[in-house]
Write an enzyme that holds these catalytic residues in place. Structure first.
Site, PDB file in Angstrom:
ATOM      1  N   GLN A 157       9.906  -3.810  32.195  1.00  0.00           N
ATOM      2  CA  GLN A 157      10.176  -3.405  33.580  1.00  0.00           C
ATOM      3  C   GLN A 157      10.071  -4.591  34.534  1.00  0.00           C
ATOM      4  OE1 GLN A 157      11.247  -0.443  34.117  1.00  0.00           O
ATOM      5  NE2 GLN A 157      11.354  -0.491  36.345  1.00  0.00           N
ATOM      6  N   GLN A 189       2.927  -6.856  45.958  1.00  0.00           N
ATOM      7  CA  GLN A 189       1.667  -6.259  45.513  1.00  0.00           C
ATOM      8  C   GLN A 189       1.873  -5.269  44.357  1.00  0.00           C
ATOM      9  OE1 GLN A 189      -0.648  -3.679  48.119  1.00  0.00           O
ATOM     10  NE2 GLN A 189      -2.350  -5.086  47.875  1.00  0.00           N
ATOM     11  N   SER A 240       1.413  12.679   7.255  1.00  0.00           N
ATOM     12  CA  SER A 240       0.058  12.943   7.766  1.00  0.00           C
ATOM     13  C   SER A 240      -0.751  13.742   6.753  1.00  0.00           C
ATOM     14  CB  SER A 240       0.147  13.742   9.067  1.00  0.00           C
ATOM     15  OG  SER A 240       0.913  13.041  10.009  1.00  0.00           O
ATOM     16  N   GLU A 268      -0.475   4.263   9.662  1.00  0.00           N
ATOM     17  CA  GLU A 268      -1.927   4.276   9.411  1.00  0.00           C
ATOM     18  C   GLU A 268      -2.574   5.471  10.121  1.00  0.00           C
ATOM     19  OE1 GLU A 268      -3.814   0.827   8.505  1.00  0.00           O
ATOM     20  OE2 GLU A 268      -1.953  -0.180   7.957  1.00  0.00           O
ATOM     21  N   GLY A 269      -1.881   6.589  10.077  1.00  0.00           N
ATOM     22  CA  GLY A 269      -2.330   7.798  10.755  1.00  0.00           C
ATOM     23  C   GLY A 269      -1.710   7.860  12.131  1.00  0.00           C
ATOM     24  N   GLY A 310      13.040  -6.779  34.365  1.00  0.00           N
ATOM     25  CA  GLY A 310      14.323  -6.189  34.727  1.00  0.00           C
ATOM     26  C   GLY A 310      15.334  -6.293  33.597  1.00  0.00           C
ATOM     27  N   LEU A 349       1.081   5.062  -0.112  1.00  0.00           N
ATOM     28  CA  LEU A 349       0.475   6.389  -0.016  1.00  0.00           C
ATOM     29  C   LEU A 349       1.519   7.431   0.415  1.00  0.00           C
ATOM     30  CD1 LEU A 349      -2.009   8.334   0.202  1.00  0.00           C
ATOM     31  CD2 LEU A 349      -2.371   7.469   2.511  1.00  0.00           C
ATOM     32  N   GLY A 354     -10.471   0.312   7.898  1.00  0.00           N
ATOM     33  CA  GLY A 354     -10.236  -1.106   8.192  1.00  0.00           C
ATOM     34  C   GLY A 354      -8.826  -1.319   8.701  1.00  0.00           C
ATOM     35  N   PHE A 400       0.868  -1.181   0.000  1.00  0.00           N
ATOM     36  CA  PHE A 400       0.000   0.000   0.000  1.00  0.00           C
ATOM     37  C   PHE A 400       0.903   1.229   0.000  1.00  0.00           C
ATOM     38  CE2 PHE A 400      -2.651   3.136   2.257  1.00  0.00           C
ATOM     39  CZ  PHE A 400      -3.875   2.973   1.626  1.00  0.00           C
TER      40      PHE A 400
HETATM   41  C1  LIG Z   1       7.195   0.981  10.071  1.00  0.00           C
HETATM   42  C2  LIG Z   1       6.392   1.868   9.184  1.00  0.00           C
HETATM   43  C3  LIG Z   1       5.713   1.312   8.125  1.00  0.00           C
HETATM   44  C4  LIG Z   1       4.972   2.139   7.265  1.00  0.00           C
HETATM   45  N1  LIG Z   1       4.313   1.555   6.207  1.00  0.00           N
HETATM   46  C5  LIG Z   1       3.653   2.362   5.318  1.00  0.00           C
HETATM   47  C6  LIG Z   1       3.016   1.800   4.170  1.00  0.00           C
HETATM   48  O1  LIG Z   1       3.016   0.570   3.956  1.00  0.00           O
HETATM   49  N2  LIG Z   1       2.414   2.628   3.292  1.00  0.00           N
HETATM   50  C7  LIG Z   1       2.377   3.980   3.483  1.00  0.00           C
HETATM   51  O2  LIG Z   1       1.810   4.662   2.650  1.00  0.00           O
HETATM   52  N3  LIG Z   1       2.960   4.532   4.564  1.00  0.00           N
HETATM   53  C8  LIG Z   1       3.606   3.769   5.488  1.00  0.00           C
HETATM   54  N4  LIG Z   1       4.212   4.334   6.585  1.00  0.00           N
HETATM   55  C9  LIG Z   1       4.214   5.787   6.724  1.00  0.00           C
HETATM   56  C10 LIG Z   1       3.255   6.290   7.779  1.00  0.00           C
HETATM   57  O3  LIG Z   1       1.939   6.128   7.367  1.00  0.00           O
HETATM   58  C11 LIG Z   1       3.612   7.746   8.083  1.00  0.00           C
HETATM   59  O4  LIG Z   1       4.832   7.711   8.766  1.00  0.00           O
HETATM   60  C12 LIG Z   1       2.581   8.451   8.896  1.00  0.00           C
HETATM   61  O5  LIG Z   1       1.432   8.688   8.166  1.00  0.00           O
HETATM   62  C13 LIG Z   1       3.109   9.786   9.456  1.00  0.00           C
HETATM   63  O6  LIG Z   1       3.736  10.554   8.501  1.00  0.00           O
HETATM   64  P1  LIG Z   1       5.199  11.175   8.742  1.00  0.00           P
HETATM   65  O7  LIG Z   1       6.039  10.067   9.228  1.00  0.00           O
HETATM   66  O8  LIG Z   1       5.589  11.869   7.537  1.00  0.00           O
HETATM   67  O9  LIG Z   1       5.024  12.173   9.930  1.00  0.00           O
HETATM   68  P2  LIG Z   1       4.527  13.683   9.860  1.00  0.00           P
HETATM   69  O10 LIG Z   1       3.239  13.739   9.147  1.00  0.00           O
HETATM   70  O11 LIG Z   1       5.619  14.545   9.374  1.00  0.00           O
HETATM   71  O12 LIG Z   1       4.293  13.989  11.379  1.00  0.00           O
HETATM   72  C14 LIG Z   1       5.306  14.335  12.307  1.00  0.00           C
HETATM   73  C15 LIG Z   1       4.671  14.638  13.648  1.00  0.00           C
HETATM   74  O13 LIG Z   1       3.775  15.743  13.517  1.00  0.00           O
HETATM   75  C16 LIG Z   1       2.488  15.431  13.923  1.00  0.00           C
HETATM   76  N5  LIG Z   1       1.495  16.112  13.098  1.00  0.00           N
HETATM   77  C17 LIG Z   1       1.440  16.172  11.753  1.00  0.00           C
HETATM   78  N6  LIG Z   1       0.378  16.875  11.356  1.00  0.00           N
HETATM   79  C18 LIG Z   1      -0.254  17.270  12.470  1.00  0.00           C
HETATM   80  C19 LIG Z   1      -1.444  18.020  12.721  1.00  0.00           C
HETATM   81  N7  LIG Z   1      -2.195  18.475  11.723  1.00  0.00           N
HETATM   82  N8  LIG Z   1      -1.792  18.241  13.998  1.00  0.00           N
HETATM   83  C20 LIG Z   1      -1.057  17.755  15.021  1.00  0.00           C
HETATM   84  N9  LIG Z   1       0.057  17.029  14.842  1.00  0.00           N
HETATM   85  C21 LIG Z   1       0.456  16.782  13.582  1.00  0.00           C
HETATM   86  C22 LIG Z   1       2.415  13.932  13.741  1.00  0.00           C
HETATM   87  O14 LIG Z   1       1.397  13.365  14.521  1.00  0.00           O
HETATM   88  C23 LIG Z   1       3.804  13.500  14.143  1.00  0.00           C
HETATM   89  O15 LIG Z   1       3.872  13.399  15.524  1.00  0.00           O
HETATM   90  C24 LIG Z   1       4.929   3.541   7.479  1.00  0.00           C
HETATM   91  C25 LIG Z   1       5.603   4.077   8.574  1.00  0.00           C
HETATM   92  C26 LIG Z   1       6.314   3.261   9.429  1.00  0.00           C
HETATM   93  C27 LIG Z   1       7.022   3.869  10.588  1.00  0.00           C
END
Ligand SMILES: Cc1cc2nc3c(=O)[nH]c(=O)nc-3n(C[C@H](O)[C@H](O)[C@H](O)COP(=O)(O)OP(=O)(O)OC[C@H]3O[C@@H](n4cnc5c(N)ncnc54)[C@H](O)[C@@H]3O)c2cc1C
Lengths: 377, 260
Positions: free
Chosen positions: A335, A278, A131, A362-363, A338, A124, A240, A122
């Site tokens: 934790q 505990q 994001s 996934e967001g 240890g 994107l 999903g 996938f």
């Molecule tokens: C192991 C792994 C596998 C992945 N696999 C796929 C895949 O198969 N296909 C695919 O398409 N993508 C994949 N991704 C990418 C993933 O979907 C993105 O990393 C994710 O959507 C976040 O984008 P970014 O890393 O560019 O972070 P950014 O969007 O740059 O965000 C950086 C920080 O800013 C925050 N932020 C951004 N915008 C806002 C806002 N409007 N308000 C508040 N906070 C905000 C974010 O929450 C984050 O903390 C993968 C990522 C990882 C780590």
């Protein structure tokens, strides 16, 4: 709302549990250290039919509901988180193709993916657009009965291991999100290449890499849905997908709980098993409560989705809570154990290293909060 | 060929067994296909998959509850399932159980019969062989290698100091040992397909038996009570110089354990 499984779904859950316990759990570390795609497990799950759960019978699937799927994903992730993630992403791409693609496209790609013969990624995210997915710059230009695609996709799960890629590209950047369109691109097509596999903190049983498209020609019939519905497809798939990640995180928490509890019952300090303290019991009580809450939220979102009811908010809530809880639970499991917990010879440190990414992909969990807040603004 | 696999419902080996008033408490216990029976089913499915006109049947004797286990066994890929359902099943000894199964086998027909070498609950290891004797069939028990060519069965079984090779014509009864094959997982499709496959529930009457033939009435063996195994006392390490520890060992074996 009823989360009770019928006899058939219960048997499928039991099968997933047996498979996770006998085949996956003993291999979790080996798979995670491999830095390669776990092909044997991928194929075996396909042969058993695990990728067909939510597809209707006329499409060669099992015609079961999303709740059964989520419950199976949780069981699989308990055995091996990489395998759980693999099943989730592969099913998500395949199902989006089935839902939105033409009949011909669906007939061409879905059966092989459902059988575990071909792996479907996938694509994107981009280096500059994570994001902010609506801003993606990968460009599709119409030409000679098809499209020519240019752009770079980042952090794509499966990377070069995948056979097919569901690629989101814009046909017109001016149109912003309304220009985004989905395409199926096959490995081996001219102009498609891959970055080096990324060096990651965890989850090394699956490859993550850039997917680079340079003048890749995609025939028109490989467009999934109409021009401009790509973001809708991607976000729909992510509803999903998020439930899948919530189930994955719940499974990982269960594993962290089981492993650390076993240890706490055996480890002796001050003359008694540490579970007798505990403050240790309270840790496990908190973990148990977090697992239960996550599992129920996931099932609620899955049940809604299975009934075809709106579930965007519930999917985001399930993803947010389950992955945040899972990070806390995995950290507590280390934790409890240890120094042993911190060592790679024991299973929990890899759970902790992996689980971080569930709050990101996934967001991100910040984005989940935005999605949830939209419902009361 | 009609290949019939005998399948028993047993408590899950992971289940915690508790005894109450001399009886095993069954609430909360999960029931599964007897693991040794799975080797028989696997062998039957392999015969079918190798080609030819074969059908694989599951035959279970138990209470109504055993229907679920019969269906789980069918989910491995069998064509048809049969359950002889009778409340007396838990009170039947090996002889009576075999009598019921033999009667059911006569009713449904057979060309080959597979069975586990034993059930993991009562471990009596008798039923398969008794069924064969009642039906006047050849049999081999605790089999770890199986071959079928031109209506002839060639099996191997481990005996003291080597392998025994036996040949016999079909129909015959084989009781299966671990190592015979690697039983498959049921596929999701086969799990779903069970409900669309023929499943027959027989009463005793249907197979020509009556209440007098079964349960305590028909059995030679009566189980008077069950007891949980005694808790094993923890081991003891005797420390010190060899001369003293040897003396202490002899003393405790003689006076405490009373084994010498
Ligand atoms: C192991 C792994 C596998 C992945 N696999 C796929 C895949 O198969 N296909 C695919 O398409 N993508 C994949 N991704 C990418 C993933 O979907 C993105 O990393 C994710 O959507 C976040 O984008 P970014 O890393 O560019 O972070 P950014 O969007 O740059 O965000 C950086 C920080 O800013 C925050 N932020 C951004 N915008 C806002 C806002 N409007 N308000 C508040 N906070 C905000 C974010 O929450 C984050 O903390 C993968 C990522 C990882 C780590």
């Amino acid at each position: 709302m009823d989360f009770a499984l019928d006899e058939t779904s219960e048997q499928i859950r039991d099968l997933a549990r047996d498979f996770a316990t006998n085949e996956l759990a003993p291999r979790m570390a080996e798979i995670d250290d491999a830095h390669a795609h776990p092909w044997d497990i991928f194929k075996q799950l396909g042969e058993l039919g695990f990728y067909g759960i939510i597809f209707p019978e006329e499409a060669g699937g099992l015609g079961l509901d999303f709740l059964t799927y989520a419950i199976v994903l949780e069981e699989i992730a308990t055995g091996c988180f990489n395998t759980g993630l693999m099943m989730g992403v592969h099913t998500m791409s395949t199902h989006a193709t089935y839902t939105w693609g033409s009949k011909e496209l669906s007939e061409k790609y879905v059966p092989q993916c459902m059988a575990g013969e071909k792996l479907f990624a996938f694509a994107l995210s981009e280096p500059d657009y994570g994001s902010d997915a609506a801003g993606i710059k990968t460009r599709a230009v119409k030409k000679d009965g098809g499209y020519v695609i240019n752009g770079t996709k980042a952090w794509i799960t499966f990377g070069e291991a995948a056979d097919y890629f569901l690629v989101m590209a814009t046909v017109d950047p001016e149109l912003k999100s309304k220009g985004i369109t989905a395409f199926i691109v096959e490995k081996g097509w001219d102009g498609l290449s891959f970055g080096e596999p990324e060096k990651k903190m965890g989850g090394n049983g699956l490859i993550t890499s850039q997917v680079i498209l340079e003048d890749v020609f995609v025939p028109e019939e490989n467009r999934v849905g109409d021009e401009g519905v790509g973001l809708k497809i991607a976000l729909g798939a992510l509803d999903g997908g998020r439930i899948g990640i919530a189930a994955n995180a719940t499974g990982v928490m269960r594993r962290a709980f089981d492993e650390s509890l076993k240890y706490a019952k055996e480890r002796i300090q001050f003359g008694r098993e540490i579970i007798r303290f505990q403050s240790m019991q309270f840790k496990f009580a908190d973990m148990a409560a977090k697992i239960e809450a996550s599992s129920l939220l996931t099932k609620k979102a899955a049940w809604l989705k299975g009934k075809g009811l709106p579930c965007t908010k519930e999917a985001s809530i399930a993803k947010l809570i389950s992955t945040d809880f899972a990070n806390e639970v995995c950290s507590e499991a280390v934790q409890v154990m240890g120094a042993y917990g911190y060592m790679q010879d024991y299973p929990v440190e890899r759970l902790l290293r992996y689980i971080k990414c569930t709050q990101i992909f996934e967001g991100t969990n910040e984005i989940q909060r935005i999605v949830i807040a939209k419902h009361f603004m | 060929m009609k290949i019939v696999c005998l399948v028993k419902e047993v408590p899950d080996s992971e289940a915690k067994i508790t005894v109450e008033n001399g009886k095993i408490k069954e609430t909360g216990v999960k029931f599964i296909v007897n693991p040794y029976d799975e080797y028989g089913i696997e062998e039957a499915l392999k015969i079918k998959e190798a080609g030819g006109e074969h059908q694989v049947f599951i035959l279970t004797f138990g209470t109504e509850r055993a229907k679920k286990v019969m269906e789980s066994a069918m989910a491995l890929g069998a064509d048809e399932g049969f359950l002889v359902a009778d409340g007396s099943a838990p009170d039947c000894d090996s002889h009576t159980t075999a009598k019921v199964l033999a009667a059911a086998l006569n009713k449904i027909g057979f060309d080959m019969i597979f069975c586990g070498k034993q059930a993991i609950d009562d471990d009596s290891s008798q039923v398969g062989v008794r069924v064969a004797e009642m039906l006047s069939l050849g049999h081999a028990s605790v089999v770890n290698k199986f071959e079928l060519t031109d209506g002839k069965v060639k099996v191997e079984r481990q005996i003291q100091g080597g392998q025994e090779v036996i040949e016999m014509p079909v129909p015959c009864v084989i009781t299966c040992q671990k190592g015979l094959n690697d039983p498959r997982y049921p596929s999701l499709k086969n799990i779903m397909a069970v409900k669309k496959k023929p499943r027959t529930v027989f009463t005793l009457d249907d197979i020509g038996l009556s209440a007098d033939d079964v349960g305590v009435n028909g059995s030679f063996v009566e189980v008077t009570k069950f007891e949980p195994p005694l808790e094993k006392a923890p081991g003891r390490v005797i420390e010190g110089e060899p001369e003293d520890t040897a003396k202490e060992l002899i003393r405790s074996l003689r006076e405490e354990a009373k084994v010498i």
